[in-house]
Design an enzyme around this catalytic site. Structure first.
Site, PDB file in Angstrom:
ATOM      1  CE  LYS A   1      -7.731  34.182  57.623  1.00 49.29           C
ATOM      2  NZ  LYS A   1      -8.884  34.448  58.512  1.00 49.29           N
TER       3      LYS A   1
ATOM      4  CG  ASP B   1      -9.764  30.950  58.409  1.00 45.73           C
ATOM      5  OD1 ASP B   1     -10.410  31.928  58.789  1.00 45.73           O
ATOM      6  OD2 ASP B   1      -9.996  30.395  57.312  1.00 45.73           O
TER       7      ASP B   1
END
Ligand code: NDP
Ligand code: 2IT
Length: 450
Positions: A130, A170
């Site tokens: 991430k 995201d």
């Protein structure tokens, strides 16, 4: 969810908390997973050998970098960039990029940690990672967004690649940002390496149904979960928090399957439209104008209520799908929802329910779908995008959507069956954590101590 974990796991958790001080979201995510592993370690103690759990909780690599860029006034701005390459036992690191002022290492690590399990549940060849930045895209011009993305990629490009690490979107990173990021990567490397990033536009290597995938997938999961109790979405009163990518396509699919979605939100407030949310209007305001959800009430007039601040979970509903951000649904909210007759909750966002909220919902026998299983449709379709890029193919919407629905049904069934197998019927939190853990650690054990 039980946080009573056995002695060995408690010791590991204590060490992780001590070695990562102040990282409260990361501690929370690790605590939840370790809290599910007691039955596995009791049954198969070898799964704790060779410090495998400690290795799983330690990122393979963490990159933190400076992002200088120049705003429209000519002022130099500095942001911080992150990429946590958490685990590559199953494939290249895979996971989104978040641009939001709240971003810090704890948030990126919790998201990266969850991603390992989520990606394992898809049964596709993707590891977990991430990244993101504390950049705030709100009120920035198009050109500022582009310059920021270019500066971000000017460092990130040396750490990623289609076989190494494949970012995506995201919060705060959608199609526009992915385009600028990919453009800069292409320029810096002089390679048209489509598979280096996913969530791309269709004209330059994107997959059909990727935009819709997280929301649609979360609803497919929920529908399957309801069907285990012979229930359906037909006529159900539903609430979806947020009004971004995940929320919009969750609302669309819930509505298509017969539910009535009456509320959604942004970080300033929420709207209630008893006639059912007019999704075209939400899309016009949020996707086209990049405006605020309060404008929905301005445009609709008296039939719609806008409530600033407050909790969207105060509204009575049978289905709740938190789709904004972590820890947005508290124990107080859970109590209200239970009192008001909630029957099922699907986490569209990552870790939106606090641990206490999850515990209360499970105790009240509300069907509860944890984010790492329920919202896996986005990353699964990203993996389908990688497949299409590798084979230079482009599948139809129907083809990708059928694959997505099958993947979500498989994830559901795997979580359901694993929970049963370990004597925890209906506990999707344990089912997801255990099933994900077994797949990753089987691979890690085979690869030796690395
Ligand atoms: P978007 O940026 O498209 O939308 C985010 C929405 O959540 C906006 O309505 C935003 O409101 C709201 N929001 C964001 N941060 C906060 C906050 N701190 N407090 C209150 N509201 C907030 O993001 P996505 O829809 O892509 O992501 C939503 C969630 O889903 C995140 O948890 C993400 O990690 C998760 N997710 C996303 C996937 C994807 O493919 N995009 C896949 C799987 C999970 P505002 O506009 O006011 O900021
Ligand atoms: O949280 C998530 O799964 C995502 N933001 C999507 C990640 C991806 O690589 O598509």
């Amino acid at each position: 969810m039980s946080y009573e974990i056995n002695q060995k796991l408690t010791k590991i958790l204590d060490q992780i908390i001590e070695r990562n001080p102040g990282e409260k979201e990361f501690h929370q995510a690790v605590h939840e997973v370790l809290g599910s592993l007691g039955p596995v370690i009791s049954k198969h103690p070898e799964y704790a050998d060779d410090a495998i759990i400690e290795r799983l909780c330690e990122p393979e690599r963490q990159i933190v970098f400076r992002i200088p860029w120049i705003d429209d006034k000519g002022t130099v701005q500095i942001n911080r960039g992150f990429r946590v390459q958490f685990n590559s036992a199953l494939g290249p690191y895979k996971g989104g990029l978040r641009f939001h002022p709240s971003v810090n290492i704890s948030i990126i690590k919790f998201l990266g940690f969850e991603q390992i399990f989520k990606n394992a549940l898809t049964e596709m060849a993707i590891g977990g990672g991430k990244g993101g930045s504390d950049f705030n895209p709100r009120d920035r011009s198009e050109k500022e967004i582009m310059r920021f993305c270019q500066s971000f990629m000017s460092e990130l490009y040396r750490h990623i690649g289609e076989n190494t690490d494949v970012p995506a979107g995201d919060i705060g990173v959608g199609g526009r940002e992915i385009g600028y990021l990919f453009g800069q990567y292409k320029r810096l490397t002089n390679r048209y390496e489509s598979g280096v990033i996913t969530g791309k536009g269709i004209p330059y290597g994107g997959s059909r149904s990727r935009i819709e995938a997280t929301g649609y997938g979360a609803v497919y999961f929920l529908e399957r979960m309801l069907s285990t109790k012979n229930q359906s979405l037909e006529q159900r009163r539903a609430i979806v928090s947020g009004s971004g990518n995940v929320a919009i396509y969750t609302i669309q699919k819930l509505t298509a399957l017969g539910a009535k979605v009456i509320a959604c939100s942004d970080s300033n407030g929420y709207i209630i439209d008893e006639a059912g949310i007019d999704l075209n209007l939400v899309q016009e305001i949020k996707e086209k104008e990049r405006g605020r959800i309060s404008q929905y009430a301005d445009k609709k007039g008296n039939s719609v209520k806008y409530i600033q601040n407050g909790s969207i979970w105060d509204i009575p509903c049978e289905i709740a799908m938190p789709s904004a951000t972590q820890n947005e649904l508290t124990n107080k909210d859970a109590r209200t929802l239970i009192k008001n007759g909630l029957i099922a909750l699907g986490e569209g966002a990552n870790m939106p329910c606090t641990p206490k909220a999850v515990e209360l919902l499970q105790e009240a026998n509300v069907l509860f779908a944890p984010g790492k299983a329920a919202n896996a449709g986005g990353v699964a379709t990203s993996a389908l995008e990688m497949q299409q890029n590798a084979s230079r193919e482009s599948w139809t919407f129907e083809e990708t959507e059928i694959r997505l629905s099958k993947i979500m049904h498989n994830i559901h069934d795997r979580c359901y069956e694993t929970a049963e197998q370990y004597g925890l019927p209906g506990n999707y939190v344990s089912g997801a954590n255990i099933a994900g853990f077994l797949r990753i650690t089987d691979a890690m054990r085979a690869l030796g101590i690395i």
